[in-house]
Design an enzyme around this catalytic site. Structure first.
Site, mmCIF file in Angstrom:
data_model
loop_
_atom_site.group_PDB
_atom_site.id
_atom_site.type_symbol
_atom_site.label_atom_id
_atom_site.label_comp_id
_atom_site.label_asym_id
_atom_site.label_seq_id
_atom_site.Cartn_x
_atom_site.Cartn_y
_atom_site.Cartn_z
ATOM 1 N N ASP A 80 0.824 -1.212 0.000
ATOM 2 C CA ASP A 80 0.000 0.000 0.000
ATOM 3 C C ASP A 80 0.857 1.260 0.000
ATOM 4 O O ASP A 80 2.073 1.197 0.183
ATOM 5 C CB ASP A 80 -0.952 -0.001 1.206
ATOM 6 C CG ASP A 80 -0.310 -0.508 2.495
ATOM 7 O OD1 ASP A 80 0.918 -0.455 2.605
ATOM 8 O OD2 ASP A 80 -1.051 -0.959 3.374
ATOM 9 N N HIS A 126 -7.227 -4.696 10.326
ATOM 10 C CA HIS A 126 -6.992 -4.493 8.891
ATOM 11 C C HIS A 126 -5.734 -5.218 8.425
ATOM 12 O O HIS A 126 -4.805 -5.427 9.207
ATOM 13 C CB HIS A 126 -6.976 -3.002 8.504
ATOM 14 C CG HIS A 126 -5.785 -2.213 8.927
ATOM 15 N ND1 HIS A 126 -5.866 -0.879 9.297
ATOM 16 C CD2 HIS A 126 -4.462 -2.517 9.016
ATOM 17 C CE1 HIS A 126 -4.660 -0.422 9.587
ATOM 18 N NE2 HIS A 126 -3.784 -1.393 9.432
ATOM 19 N N GLU A 183 -9.720 -1.902 5.491
ATOM 20 C CA GLU A 183 -10.343 -1.620 6.775
ATOM 21 C C GLU A 183 -11.562 -2.530 6.978
ATOM 22 O O GLU A 183 -12.065 -3.130 6.014
ATOM 23 C CB GLU A 183 -10.774 -0.145 6.806
ATOM 24 C CG GLU A 183 -9.616 0.849 6.643
ATOM 25 C CD GLU A 183 -8.736 1.012 7.906
ATOM 26 O OE1 GLU A 183 -8.594 0.058 8.679
ATOM 27 O OE2 GLU A 183 -8.191 2.116 8.081
ATOM 28 N N ASN A 223 -7.345 -2.691 14.434
ATOM 29 C CA ASN A 223 -8.747 -2.971 14.100
ATOM 30 C C ASN A 223 -8.885 -4.189 13.184
ATOM 31 O O ASN A 223 -9.960 -4.448 12.655
ATOM 32 C CB ASN A 223 -9.397 -1.744 13.448
ATOM 33 C CG ASN A 223 -8.768 -1.374 12.098
ATOM 34 O OD1 ASN A 223 -7.857 -2.068 11.618
ATOM 35 N ND2 ASN A 223 -9.255 -0.305 11.485
#
Ligand code: F6R
Length: 234
Positions: A62, A130, A135, A128
């Site tokens: 990314d 990801h 996400e 979280n």
């Protein structure tokens, strides 16, 4: 999933770098790479090793959207400082975050990935759950795309910037389908802040609300962790 627990982080990162070196020795040539604090000790070990990536190709997971690749905060810069300057690959790809048409950049990146199946995909995990910047709620069928970062991800990454306001709001990220296309996935998860996501992973309930849980459906996942997870101590 092959869960390898280490109470000593130095030993953990030695084992991951040996895993990489063994993979190269065994003929792996195409690597998916990750950024973030988790990867820094690994890249330090690789920089200081005699591993030779000069015939290999890498694809990063990314990049922040709208960021110049030469910015000190770009993942392009991170990768050069952490690994590529010391250990160059034959070719290394990082999504171009400030492309004029970032959606077209995502499609171009996905086409490259599909033409270059990764032997090994390195992953960290967000607090979280990801993976890359997919996400919670991201489709398991997703390919490389532009995503809006959640407030919690921006807050977690603010430590790399001077202020929260500077953290980009969007990123170009490999999709979950792109990640799962790799032959082998190596996930590193260190620290209590990753416990919730990792417990959800080993719990075995595959849900888009915890993107990392999809690794339950991949046939070849090795997890390096310093967390005593329920299945790791059985
Ligand atoms: C980085 C990436 C992210 C990180 C994750 C954990 O390329 O794709 O998924 O792996 O946010 O980041 P750290 O290691 O900083 O806790």
């Amino acid at each position: 999933m092959d869960i390898r627990y280490f109470d000593d982080r130095t030993a953990l990162y030695t084992a991951v770098s040996e895993h990489f070196q063994q993979a190269v020795a065994n003929g792996a040539t195409t690597f998916g790479l990750a950024t973030g604090g988790t990867m820094e000790p690994l890249y330090e070990n690789l920089r200081n090793s005699d591993v030779d990536f000069s015939t290999c190709t890498s694809f990063n997971l990314d990049e922040y959207a709208g960021i110049d690749k030469n910015s000190p905060h770009s993942y392009y810069t991170y990768m050069h400082e952490q690994l590529f300057n010391a250990k160059p690959f034959a070719a290394s790809y990082v999504p171009v975050g400030d492309a004029d048409d970032v959606d077209a950049e995502a499609r171009k990146y996905e086409a490259l990935l599909q033409a270059n199946k990764r032997h090994i995909q390195l992953l960290g995990v967000g607090e979280n759950g990801h993976i890359a910047f997919n996400e919670p709620g991201t489709s398991f069928d997703s390919e490389t795309h532009v995503i809006e970062l959640t407030p919690s991800t921006r807050e977690a990454n603010a430590r790399f910037f001077s202020s929260l306001d500077e953290v980009p709001t969007h990123a170009v990220t490999m999709g979950i389908a792109s990640i799962l296309d790799a032959d082998e996935i190596i996930l590193i998860a260190c620290g209590e802040n990753k416990r919730q996501a990792m417990e959800a992973l080993v719990d075995g309930n595959v849900t888009v609300e915890v993107p990392v849980s999809i690794l339950n459906n991949h046939p070849n996942v090795v997890i390096y962790t310093d967390l005593k997870l329920p299945v790791a101590v059985k």
